[in-house]
Design a protein around this motif. Sequence first.
Motif, PDB file in Angstrom:
ATOM      1  N   PHE A  12      -7.067  14.313  35.501  1.00  0.00           N
ATOM      2  CA  PHE A  12      -7.245  15.931  35.087  1.00  0.00           C
ATOM      3  C   PHE A  12      -6.496  16.776  35.840  1.00  0.00           C
ATOM      4  CE2 PHE A  12     -10.799  19.341  35.255  1.00  0.00           C
ATOM      5  CZ  PHE A  12     -10.979  19.253  33.697  1.00  0.00           C
ATOM      6  N   ILE A  14      -3.334  16.219  37.062  1.00  0.00           N
ATOM      7  CA  ILE A  14      -2.066  15.965  36.210  1.00  0.00           C
ATOM      8  C   ILE A  14      -1.856  16.825  35.123  1.00  0.00           C
ATOM      9  CG2 ILE A  14      -0.522  14.331  35.675  1.00  0.00           C
ATOM     10  CD1 ILE A  14      -1.684  12.443  37.802  1.00  0.00           C
ATOM     11  N   ILE A  15      -2.658  16.276  34.392  1.00  0.00           N
ATOM     12  CA  ILE A  15      -2.627  17.137  33.132  1.00  0.00           C
ATOM     13  C   ILE A  15      -2.404  18.701  33.076  1.00  0.00           C
ATOM     14  CG2 ILE A  15      -3.892  17.452  30.781  1.00  0.00           C
ATOM     15  CD1 ILE A  15      -5.228  14.894  31.228  1.00  0.00           C
ATOM     16  N   LYS A  16      -3.081  19.231  33.965  1.00  0.00           N
ATOM     17  CA  LYS A  16      -2.828  20.845  34.061  1.00  0.00           C
ATOM     18  C   LYS A  16      -1.560  21.288  34.417  1.00  0.00           C
ATOM     19  CE  LYS A  16      -7.571  20.962  36.182  1.00  0.00           C
ATOM     20  NZ  LYS A  16      -8.052  21.189  37.916  1.00  0.00           N
ATOM     21  N   ARG A  17      -0.699  20.403  34.962  1.00  0.00           N
ATOM     22  CA  ARG A  17       0.491  20.573  35.459  1.00  0.00           C
ATOM     23  C   ARG A  17       0.930  21.924  36.062  1.00  0.00           C
ATOM     24  NH1 ARG A  17       5.513  18.985  35.820  1.00  0.00           N
ATOM     25  NH2 ARG A  17       6.856  18.286  34.368  1.00  0.00           N
ATOM     26  N   ILE A  74      -8.984  26.210  26.578  1.00  0.00           N
ATOM     27  CA  ILE A  74      -9.602  24.756  26.597  1.00  0.00           C
ATOM     28  C   ILE A  74      -9.221  23.876  25.355  1.00  0.00           C
ATOM     29  CG2 ILE A  74     -11.902  23.560  26.365  1.00  0.00           C
ATOM     30  CD1 ILE A  74     -11.737  25.019  28.799  1.00  0.00           C
ATOM     31  N   GLU A  76      -6.178  23.983  24.093  1.00  0.00           N
ATOM     32  CA  GLU A  76      -4.723  23.229  24.603  1.00  0.00           C
ATOM     33  C   GLU A  76      -4.956  22.249  25.869  1.00  0.00           C
ATOM     34  OE1 GLU A  76      -2.600  26.240  26.995  1.00  0.00           O
ATOM     35  OE2 GLU A  76      -0.695  25.503  26.668  1.00  0.00           O
ATOM     36  N   PHE A  77      -5.916  22.503  26.645  1.00  0.00           N
ATOM     37  CA  PHE A  77      -6.098  21.498  27.643  1.00  0.00           C
ATOM     38  C   PHE A  77      -6.375  20.074  26.813  1.00  0.00           C
ATOM     39  CE2 PHE A  77      -8.169  21.332  32.099  1.00  0.00           C
ATOM     40  CZ  PHE A  77      -7.538  19.937  32.439  1.00  0.00           C
ATOM     41  N   GLN A  80      -3.299  18.538  25.272  1.00  0.00           N
ATOM     42  CA  GLN A  80      -2.596  18.296  26.281  1.00  0.00           C
ATOM     43  C   GLN A  80      -3.106  16.597  26.808  1.00  0.00           C
ATOM     44  OE1 GLN A  80       0.400  19.990  28.072  1.00  0.00           O
ATOM     45  NE2 GLN A  80      -0.146  19.977  29.986  1.00  0.00           N
ATOM     46  N   ARG A  83      -2.538  13.779  24.321  1.00  0.00           N
ATOM     47  CA  ARG A  83      -1.261  13.216  24.534  1.00  0.00           C
ATOM     48  C   ARG A  83      -0.897  12.465  25.658  1.00  0.00           C
ATOM     49  NH1 ARG A  83       0.295  18.608  23.114  1.00  0.00           N
ATOM     50  NH2 ARG A  83       1.032  19.091  25.284  1.00  0.00           N
ATOM     51  N   PHE A  84      -1.661  12.873  26.643  1.00  0.00           N
ATOM     52  CA  PHE A  84      -1.424  11.931  27.962  1.00  0.00           C
ATOM     53  C   PHE A  84      -2.053  10.717  27.675  1.00  0.00           C
ATOM     54  CE2 PHE A  84      -2.054  11.529  32.617  1.00  0.00           C
ATOM     55  CZ  PHE A  84      -0.754  11.401  33.149  1.00  0.00           C
TER      56      PHE A  84
ATOM     57  N   GLN B 112       5.843  15.216  28.852  1.00  0.00           N
ATOM     58  CA  GLN B 112       5.612  15.701  27.851  1.00  0.00           C
ATOM     59  C   GLN B 112       4.250  16.737  28.025  1.00  0.00           C
ATOM     60  OE1 GLN B 112       2.994  12.819  25.565  1.00  0.00           O
ATOM     61  NE2 GLN B 112       2.773  11.859  27.542  1.00  0.00           N
ATOM     62  N   LEU B 113       4.259  17.094  29.352  1.00  0.00           N
ATOM     63  CA  LEU B 113       3.123  18.151  29.908  1.00  0.00           C
ATOM     64  C   LEU B 113       3.666  19.429  30.240  1.00  0.00           C
ATOM     65  CD1 LEU B 113       1.143  15.766  32.113  1.00  0.00           C
ATOM     66  CD2 LEU B 113       0.901  15.943  29.801  1.00  0.00           C
ATOM     67  N   PRO B 115       3.178  23.389  31.677  1.00  0.00           N
ATOM     68  CA  PRO B 115       2.237  23.965  32.589  1.00  0.00           C
ATOM     69  C   PRO B 115       1.024  24.879  31.963  1.00  0.00           C
ATOM     70  CG  PRO B 115       4.281  24.526  33.260  1.00  0.00           C
ATOM     71  CD  PRO B 115       4.425  23.913  31.972  1.00  0.00           C
ATOM     72  N   MET B 116      -0.117  24.522  32.294  1.00  0.00           N
ATOM     73  CA  MET B 116      -1.232  25.375  31.517  1.00  0.00           C
ATOM     74  C   MET B 116      -1.826  26.540  32.309  1.00  0.00           C
ATOM     75  SD  MET B 116      -3.311  21.997  30.098  1.00  0.00           S
ATOM     76  CE  MET B 116      -3.950  22.984  28.892  1.00  0.00           C
TER      77      MET B 116
END
Lengths: 172, 141
Positions: A12, A14-17, A74, A76-77, A80, A83-84, B112-113, B115-116
């Motif tokens: 969770f 990691i996906i936020k980047r 949300i 966009e989250f 993403q 995709r992950f 591929q990620l 920043p959100m």
Amino acid sequence: MSRYLLSSQCVFDIIKRRNLDAELWLEAADARGLYADDICISAVTPMTIQWQLEQALAYARAHPETTEYPVPVIKEFIDQANRFFEEFARHDRIIPMDHKIASKWGDLLDMKITFQDQDGRDYDVPSATKVEIATALIGRGDFPLVYVDYHQDGHASIPNLAVENPEDIVTK
Amino acid sequence: MSEFAKTLQGFIDHMPDGRRKREFETALKLCPEIEVEVVTEERANKSMKSVREGALKTGHAFVIARAGKVDRLEQAAFVLSSDTILALIGSIRENTERTAARRRPASALLAQLKPMDPSLVNMRLSPRSEEETVGGRGRVF
């Protein structure tokens, strides 16, 4: 070389980047000689994360004035995250439940395991998290996986579970 | 390095340079910890049953050697071809030698990620309760 299973919370984050510890752990993994192939997730992790985001999306739609996370954020989250997960699925690194993992999960269901939330409140570890832990304990091809998760005292109560806290690696 | 890898490394060091040697070196780098026990031919003759049972029980590989250790090919009672050994390593680690060519660094997962929104930093997964689980996904049930 050990292989690793990311906890849902780590995935969770990691996906936020947003440079959270789990992401920094992944960045530091190169220097430790880890490859993408060495990092797996449990089959329940996409479900766990998608459920959380669907709850947030439903709330944002019902309460657009007060929501902390607006609908576009949300959505966009969710995109993403999907995709992950696709990346893991494409390379066969989502570990499904087989009879050995199910058996271990059964053992864990009989155990009371307590974690703490970010506010320090105790909660019983939900069954989906127990599937993750069972998956780490059994691993793949009879090689157990190291469970990558933020520190919880409750980890110590699970026999044979090898845990790596991203905060420890990042601090080093 | 596992005993298995150490045992093989001795042979690989004496292989002529070439594609086969490089394949071995790559496979050994990716090879998980496989312990191997070298037993003398004398012991193997006397107690093959227990050696076999031990191998099945512990998952350890056993090499039967005439002189108690394997440092030259001719000392090994059973010799596996290089293809067989590579296949063995590969089968243990999901065809390692084939996947070696397309291994990517761990951080490639981040590529591929993007920043959100910063507001998401403190968003955490909440434990899913039983009440929510029953019919939690209205569109499914």
